[in-house]
Write a protein that holds these residues in place. Structure first.
Motif, PDB file in Angstrom:
ATOM      1  N   VAL A  94       0.869  -1.166   0.000  1.00  0.00           N
ATOM      2  CA  VAL A  94       0.000   0.000   0.000  1.00  0.00           C
ATOM      3  C   VAL A  94       0.913   1.226   0.000  1.00  0.00           C
ATOM      4  O   VAL A  94       1.755   1.354   0.899  1.00  0.00           O
ATOM      5  CB  VAL A  94      -0.925   0.060   1.234  1.00  0.00           C
ATOM      6  CG1 VAL A  94      -1.766   1.331   1.202  1.00  0.00           C
ATOM      7  CG2 VAL A  94      -1.816  -1.172   1.303  1.00  0.00           C
ATOM      8  N   PRO A  95       0.811   2.107  -0.991  1.00  0.00           N
ATOM      9  CA  PRO A  95       1.654   3.304  -0.975  1.00  0.00           C
ATOM     10  C   PRO A  95       1.259   4.226   0.174  1.00  0.00           C
ATOM     11  O   PRO A  95       0.073   4.387   0.471  1.00  0.00           O
ATOM     12  CB  PRO A  95       1.395   3.953  -2.336  1.00  0.00           C
ATOM     13  CG  PRO A  95       0.067   3.420  -2.761  1.00  0.00           C
ATOM     14  CD  PRO A  95      -0.070   2.055  -2.166  1.00  0.00           C
ATOM     15  N   ARG A  96       2.241   4.815   0.803  1.00  0.00           N
ATOM     16  CA  ARG A  96       1.977   5.640   1.982  1.00  0.00           C
ATOM     17  C   ARG A  96       1.022   6.785   1.663  1.00  0.00           C
ATOM     18  O   ARG A  96       0.148   7.122   2.473  1.00  0.00           O
ATOM     19  CB  ARG A  96       3.292   6.186   2.549  1.00  0.00           C
ATOM     20  CG  ARG A  96       3.127   6.918   3.882  1.00  0.00           C
ATOM     21  CD  ARG A  96       4.451   7.096   4.595  1.00  0.00           C
ATOM     22  NE  ARG A  96       5.008   5.806   4.974  1.00  0.00           N
ATOM     23  CZ  ARG A  96       4.664   5.148   6.076  1.00  0.00           C
ATOM     24  NH1 ARG A  96       3.760   5.660   6.904  1.00  0.00           N
ATOM     25  NH2 ARG A  96       5.234   3.990   6.368  1.00  0.00           N
ATOM     26  N   SER A  97       1.130   7.386   0.472  1.00  0.00           N
ATOM     27  CA  SER A  97       0.241   8.500   0.138  1.00  0.00           C
ATOM     28  C   SER A  97      -1.211   8.050   0.085  1.00  0.00           C
ATOM     29  O   SER A  97      -2.115   8.763   0.546  1.00  0.00           O
ATOM     30  CB  SER A  97       0.650   9.121  -1.198  1.00  0.00           C
ATOM     31  OG  SER A  97       0.473   8.192  -2.265  1.00  0.00           O
ATOM     32  N   ALA A  98      -1.472   6.849  -0.459  1.00  0.00           N
ATOM     33  CA  ALA A  98      -2.840   6.340  -0.521  1.00  0.00           C
ATOM     34  C   ALA A  98      -3.369   6.038   0.877  1.00  0.00           C
ATOM     35  O   ALA A  98      -4.539   6.305   1.183  1.00  0.00           O
ATOM     36  CB  ALA A  98      -2.891   5.089  -1.392  1.00  0.00           C
ATOM     37  N   ALA A  99      -2.513   5.516   1.730  1.00  0.00           N
ATOM     38  CA  ALA A  99      -2.921   5.235   3.108  1.00  0.00           C
ATOM     39  C   ALA A  99      -3.223   6.525   3.861  1.00  0.00           C
ATOM     40  O   ALA A  99      -4.225   6.624   4.579  1.00  0.00           O
ATOM     41  CB  ALA A  99      -1.837   4.440   3.822  1.00  0.00           C
ATOM     42  N   VAL A 150      -4.108   3.073  12.926  1.00  0.00           N
ATOM     43  CA  VAL A 150      -3.128   4.027  12.422  1.00  0.00           C
ATOM     44  C   VAL A 150      -2.493   3.424  11.184  1.00  0.00           C
ATOM     45  O   VAL A 150      -2.595   2.221  10.931  1.00  0.00           O
ATOM     46  CB  VAL A 150      -2.053   4.364  13.480  1.00  0.00           C
ATOM     47  CG1 VAL A 150      -2.684   5.047  14.680  1.00  0.00           C
ATOM     48  CG2 VAL A 150      -1.301   3.109  13.913  1.00  0.00           C
ATOM     49  N   ILE A 151      -1.848   4.272  10.416  1.00  0.00           N
ATOM     50  CA  ILE A 151      -1.303   3.812   9.139  1.00  0.00           C
ATOM     51  C   ILE A 151      -0.372   2.619   9.324  1.00  0.00           C
ATOM     52  O   ILE A 151      -0.399   1.674   8.533  1.00  0.00           O
ATOM     53  CB  ILE A 151      -0.582   4.978   8.429  1.00  0.00           C
ATOM     54  CG1 ILE A 151      -1.622   5.977   7.902  1.00  0.00           C
ATOM     55  CG2 ILE A 151       0.294   4.463   7.287  1.00  0.00           C
ATOM     56  CD1 ILE A 151      -1.026   7.209   7.286  1.00  0.00           C
ATOM     57  N   ASP A 152       0.418   2.629  10.374  1.00  0.00           N
ATOM     58  CA  ASP A 152       1.359   1.532  10.569  1.00  0.00           C
ATOM     59  C   ASP A 152       0.676   0.219  10.917  1.00  0.00           C
ATOM     60  O   ASP A 152       1.325  -0.834  10.934  1.00  0.00           O
ATOM     61  CB  ASP A 152       2.374   1.896  11.648  1.00  0.00           C
ATOM     62  CG  ASP A 152       3.343   2.980  11.190  1.00  0.00           C
ATOM     63  OD1 ASP A 152       3.472   3.167   9.962  1.00  0.00           O
ATOM     64  OD2 ASP A 152       3.967   3.633  12.045  1.00  0.00           O
ATOM     65  N   ASP A 153      -0.638   0.249  11.198  1.00  0.00           N
ATOM     66  CA  ASP A 153      -1.388  -0.988  11.420  1.00  0.00           C
ATOM     67  C   ASP A 153      -1.774  -1.666  10.111  1.00  0.00           C
ATOM     68  O   ASP A 153      -2.198  -2.828  10.109  1.00  0.00           O
ATOM     69  CB  ASP A 153      -2.675  -0.703  12.208  1.00  0.00           C
ATOM     70  CG  ASP A 153      -2.411  -0.302  13.655  1.00  0.00           C
ATOM     71  OD1 ASP A 153      -1.364  -0.705  14.198  1.00  0.00           O
ATOM     72  OD2 ASP A 153      -3.252   0.422  14.229  1.00  0.00           O
ATOM     73  N   VAL A 154      -1.663  -0.939   9.003  1.00  0.00           N
ATOM     74  CA  VAL A 154      -2.035  -1.493   7.699  1.00  0.00           C
ATOM     75  C   VAL A 154      -0.853  -2.292   7.148  1.00  0.00           C
ATOM     76  O   VAL A 154       0.242  -1.751   6.989  1.00  0.00           O
ATOM     77  CB  VAL A 154      -2.427  -0.376   6.719  1.00  0.00           C
ATOM     78  CG1 VAL A 154      -2.745  -0.952   5.340  1.00  0.00           C
ATOM     79  CG2 VAL A 154      -3.611   0.414   7.261  1.00  0.00           C
ATOM     80  N   PRO A 155      -1.030  -3.562   6.856  1.00  0.00           N
ATOM     81  CA  PRO A 155       0.085  -4.362   6.342  1.00  0.00           C
ATOM     82  C   PRO A 155       0.610  -3.844   5.008  1.00  0.00           C
ATOM     83  O   PRO A 155      -0.157  -3.461   4.129  1.00  0.00           O
ATOM     84  CB  PRO A 155      -0.535  -5.758   6.168  1.00  0.00           C
ATOM     85  CG  PRO A 155      -1.696  -5.775   7.089  1.00  0.00           C
ATOM     86  CD  PRO A 155      -2.244  -4.381   7.071  1.00  0.00           C
ATOM     87  N   GLY A 156       1.937  -3.825   4.884  1.00  0.00           N
ATOM     88  CA  GLY A 156       2.547  -3.563   3.590  1.00  0.00           C
ATOM     89  C   GLY A 156       2.640  -2.122   3.166  1.00  0.00           C
ATOM     90  O   GLY A 156       2.904  -1.841   1.991  1.00  0.00           O
ATOM     91  N   VAL A 157       2.456  -1.152   4.082  1.00  0.00           N
ATOM     92  CA  VAL A 157       2.594   0.259   3.704  1.00  0.00           C
ATOM     93  C   VAL A 157       4.066   0.566   3.457  1.00  0.00           C
ATOM     94  O   VAL A 157       4.924   0.269   4.289  1.00  0.00           O
ATOM     95  CB  VAL A 157       2.025   1.183   4.792  1.00  0.00           C
ATOM     96  CG1 VAL A 157       2.330   2.644   4.465  1.00  0.00           C
ATOM     97  CG2 VAL A 157       0.523   0.986   4.930  1.00  0.00           C
ATOM     98  N   VAL A 158       4.338   1.147   2.296  1.00  0.00           N
ATOM     99  CA  VAL A 158       5.711   1.469   1.903  1.00  0.00           C
ATOM    100  C   VAL A 158       5.726   2.834   1.229  1.00  0.00           C
ATOM    101  O   VAL A 158       4.684   3.399   0.893  1.00  0.00           O
ATOM    102  CB  VAL A 158       6.290   0.414   0.933  1.00  0.00           C
ATOM    103  CG1 VAL A 158       6.487  -0.918   1.622  1.00  0.00           C
ATOM    104  CG2 VAL A 158       5.405   0.260  -0.305  1.00  0.00           C
TER     105      VAL A 158
END
Length: 290
Positions: free
Chosen positions: A176-181, A202-210
């Motif tokens: 998941v791109p950080r901007s989209a998250a 929070v964003i860091d709870d979403v798997p695969g954010v890069v």
């Protein structure tokens, strides 16, 4: 000799529900377009936390059996006919969260021999002949032992299959791109008062954010948003859906992403930002498999 569809996609996931959260729109899109979509799930999720109070008596094998029925219903919503348990139902058990005594159980997936499990996956690869495989990154997206092990097994199976003459053209990790998250969570915060969930993840709870530049591929799945949400709802023991948001057992709201994102880690990239997992793959002469 068996005639196979030109496009063949294999997804490797840890538990029932992971596929719908991460790839539901992608799976529905390719299934609707006539591609063969094959899902391999590595465990039945016997140690998952059950959300509905009326189902909390389900534990262990009983929960695993129930989650298999949920998976079957979810695949019906996505139009996916080919879904399997790695090695058959019950071959590998849920390992629980990282650091728990469950991780040490001999029958759990975390304790499985990677090569042994990978050879079971190679059997599927040799039958299905996928050009594309989707799985997790080395951290499993968020550090769950079964997700990490699914990554290890999938990547090892890719190597073993290539040695057996069954090369997979492209391998992707869920991202998941950080901007989209950030955009999705900002919208969630604005609309939180209208949701039944009291707090957000929070964003860091979403798997695969890069970082955005690590994302190579995005699949626009808006047309399949309803199918994805329905598949997620089918996993009622694990997911509470209030479209376009959902919560797990922690009751923290997070977005349902209908555009799904990937990082190409093996194979040739076709363009700056791909919009098709099969981009750049030639299909002439690959339909027949003996």
């Amino acid at each position: 000799m068996t005639e196979l569809p030109d496009r063949r996609l294999l997804l490797v996931h840890a538990h029932p529900d992971d596929e719908s959260i991460n790839n539901g729109a992608t799976m529905a899109k390719y299934a609707a377009e006539g591609a063969r979509v094959t899902l391999v799930t590595c465990t039945l999720g016997e140690r998952g936390e059950v959300i509905p109070p009326g189902l909390r008596q389900l534990t262990g094998a009983a929960l695993g059996e129930y989650r298999l029925r949920e998976l079957t219903a979810a695949m019906g919503e996505l139009g996916v006919e080919d879904f399997r348990l790695l090695g058959g139902p019950g071959r590998f058990q849920d390992s629980g969260m990282m650091g728990l005594p469950d991780n040490d159980e001999p029958a759990c997936f975390w304790q499985a021999d990677v090569d042994e499990a990978a050879r079971l996956l190679v059997e599927v690869i040799r039958e299905v002949r996928p050009q594309v495989l989707v799985t997790y990154d080395p951290d499993g997206g968020y550090g769950h032992p079964d997700h990490i092990q699914a990554h290890r097994v999938a990547m090892r199976a890719v190597e073993l299959a290539a040695e057996a003459g069954c090369e997979i053209a492209k391998v992707y990790w869920n991202r998941v791109p950080r901007s989209a998250a950030e955009e999705a969570f900002a919208r969630l915060q604005r609309e939180l008062s209208g949701l039944r969930f009291g707090k957000t993840a929070v964003i860091d709870d979403v798997p695969g954010v890069v970082d955005d530049e690590d994302v190579t591929t995005e699949i626009e799945g808006t047309a399949y948003a309803a199918a994805k949400a329905a598949a997620m709802r089918a996993h009622a023991t694990q997911i509470d859906v209030a479209e376009p948001y959902f919560a797990l057992s922690n009751e923290l709201a997070q977005p349902v992403f209908t555009t799904e994102y990937y990082e190409l880690v093996r194979g040739e990239r076709a363009g700056a930002r791909e919009t098709d997992l099969f981009a750049g793959i030639g299909f002439a002469g690959i339909g027949d498999v003996s």
